[in-house]
Design an enzyme around this catalytic site. Sequence first.
Site, PDB file in Angstrom:
ATOM      1  N   GLU B  49       0.851  -1.182   0.000  1.00 44.27           N
ATOM      2  CA  GLU B  49       0.000   0.000   0.000  1.00 44.27           C
ATOM      3  C   GLU B  49       0.887   1.232   0.000  1.00 44.27           C
ATOM      4  O   GLU B  49       1.715   1.408   0.898  1.00 44.27           O
ATOM      5  CB  GLU B  49      -0.874   0.030   1.261  1.00 44.27           C
ATOM      6  CG  GLU B  49      -2.029  -0.934   1.193  1.00 44.27           C
ATOM      7  CD  GLU B  49      -2.927  -0.825   2.423  1.00 44.27           C
ATOM      8  OE1 GLU B  49      -3.884  -1.586   2.483  1.00 44.27           O
ATOM      9  OE2 GLU B  49      -2.655   0.014   3.309  1.00 44.27           O
ATOM     10  N   ASP B  60      -5.913   9.491  10.007  1.00 44.00           N
ATOM     11  CA  ASP B  60      -4.605   9.004  10.421  1.00 44.00           C
ATOM     12  C   ASP B  60      -4.194   9.500  11.793  1.00 44.00           C
ATOM     13  O   ASP B  60      -4.471  10.635  12.179  1.00 44.00           O
ATOM     14  CB  ASP B  60      -3.545   9.433   9.399  1.00 44.00           C
ATOM     15  CG  ASP B  60      -3.612   8.582   8.148  1.00 44.00           C
ATOM     16  OD1 ASP B  60      -3.469   7.346   8.282  1.00 44.00           O
ATOM     17  OD2 ASP B  60      -3.838   9.125   7.057  1.00 44.00           O
ATOM     18  N   TYR B 174     -10.979  -4.646   3.002  1.00 43.68           N
ATOM     19  CA  TYR B 174     -10.075  -4.140   4.041  1.00 43.68           C
ATOM     20  C   TYR B 174     -10.915  -3.948   5.298  1.00 43.68           C
ATOM     21  O   TYR B 174     -11.748  -3.052   5.352  1.00 43.68           O
ATOM     22  CB  TYR B 174      -9.463  -2.817   3.579  1.00 43.68           C
ATOM     23  CG  TYR B 174      -8.337  -2.286   4.449  1.00 43.68           C
ATOM     24  CD1 TYR B 174      -8.491  -2.100   5.813  1.00 43.68           C
ATOM     25  CD2 TYR B 174      -7.119  -1.936   3.879  1.00 43.68           C
ATOM     26  CE1 TYR B 174      -7.460  -1.599   6.596  1.00 43.68           C
ATOM     27  CE2 TYR B 174      -6.071  -1.424   4.652  1.00 43.68           C
ATOM     28  CZ  TYR B 174      -6.254  -1.262   6.009  1.00 43.68           C
ATOM     29  OH  TYR B 174      -5.234  -0.758   6.777  1.00 43.68           O
TER      30      TYR B 174
END
Lengths: 402, 265
Positions: B49, B60, B174
């Site tokens: 990735e 994040d 995912y």
Amino acid sequence: MLNTAVPDSMGHFGRYGGSYVPETLMYPLEQLVSAYEATKSDPVFQEEFQQLLKNYVGRPTPLFFARRLTDYLGGARIYLKREDLSHTGAHKINNALGQILLASRMGKQRIIAETGAGQHGVATATVSALLNKQCCIYMGTEDMRRQALNVFRMKLLGAEVVGVDQGSCTLKDAINEALRDWVTNVDTTYYLLGSALGPHPYPQMVRDFQSVIGREARNQILELEGRLPDFLVACVGGGSNAIGLFFDFINDKSVRMVGVEAGGKGKSLGEHAARFMSEGGGRPGVLQGTHSYILQSSEGQVAATHSISAGLDYPAIGPEHAYLHDIGRVEYTSVSDDEALEAFQLLAKIEGILPALESSHAVAYTLKLAAKMDKDSVIVVNLSGRGDKDVHTVAQALGVEL
Amino acid sequence: MSRIRATFEQAANEGRKLLIPYITAGDPNLKLTQEILIEIACSGADIIELGVPFSDPMADGPVIQRAAERALKEGVNLAQILDMVAQVRKSTSVPIILFSYYNPLLQYGLDRLCQKAAELEIDGLLVTDLSPEESGELLGYTDKFDIDLIFLLAPTSSDARIKRITEVASGFIYALSRTGVTGMKQSISETAPRLIKRIRDFSTLPVAVGFGISTVEQVKEVWQYAEAAVVGSRIVSEIEVLQKEVDAKELVKRVGNLVREFCYK
């Protein structure tokens, strides 16, 4: 009709709006949409909200005829919608109150919010105290410096204020951090977003809670003048006070509306916060959950912004404004830091009112507009907040040591 | 079949699980990213990735935020990242997924991006803040150019959402090990296996688990119930520390060693 046409069920205002968030937040947003929709037809919720708006916030706020300012400019008759007189000193309390009642319905005990100028943080801390909720406010460290008084106010109201020392250390960064908190503590926490921004249903919900401003103003001006105004003027950061004033007039075709952005100190990217200014660097894009106009580089990195007023110092504008801009229903313009400062001082001297630096942008544009109009015409300006919090900033800008 | 699916299938035939490392493109610079990519491909990474830095990485944690900041300070942009991948493709055919926020892709142009990605044999796109509800336009282009669009599922995803999303997803699913942002955690929450179980009710796509996986033990734990483990912040954090302490050659070597520790044995 236009005002019920947007947003669609997915929160789209034309091509703008929507929900651009990590998957973790999507189901919580679905739940928020259902909970919010349920309140609309819930008489108990509406009654409680109306009672608190009246008895706690102090609504309706006056529509004040600014006689001396009108005479001084020699043009249109100027009315000020006195949101600065609401509890906590700005329009932000209308939305904070509506949303915290919703949070209670949803059984959330912990409230988080972002704040720029501190007005939304103060409003959220206030209603959290009122409803006995735990409250955590995210605020950029640059804004904490500019708005130290509001930081202390929030603490007095029992809120925890978390400084955000990232990026430009302003409102945008505070929203990122609030989103990170929310995505982590989503089960227990309600995110009380303060402007007509973010993912669906926030832009719609904030607009609806703020639309009390325009609803009152419309009745008041009809009573005072026997007719609708020619112009509505409001400053636009995220755009909640502006959409709150405009919303009930959208279908009144004769009423022109102007949103005033922060022109800052120049036209280059980084010197202003005027998303619609031509060649200012604003274009459609996606930031913090919504598709709207954003100040950004050609590569899609969000640009730094500048405004003397912390509440307007933000790179994106609410998606409904993007829509109203594109269809031409609302006109957008900008005034500079200096013009806002002059308007601040003028209104203080001539009407005995200290407007917030945000609202001073609306006043500054009105000074230019009113003078050109004939004496029978009518302008309603949203005085979205009071300027006590800005006295320190103004003193500094004028080179005065306190 | 896409190269991503083929990679999963081959691993299944060999009876092993996959490791998917994440790195931020341009941290500390693109030249080193190029070397790191090749090194970790040689060190056993099954799929990589590649993070596109963004100014406002709201999903994040601090480690990847700082990596993005460093990359942006270097002036890295998507066009340069794609040029770098073109160089990498001379050395390795490891599947590469671009991991990005939506705005940099949108400004580059979705059509142009997918066309270019296909040319460069970029295998997939994962867009953190692009909900399936808003992904119609991008899906049109990823379909047209045969690129996998990877979707996230979270512990908060309802069964109805899992059903809807697995129907449009390709490549693999995912699964987020927990709510929250990227970053290292002491232990993997028990919500992860529960989520995987719910996903299996609706889909036969392979599942990778990510967010908060930073030790060899955690990776092994994930492999008990999922086909792949994603390790991000642990590697980015290593790159952050090493760039202050060692030269470029040593940095590349040590990142490769780190990835090797995580690989299926």
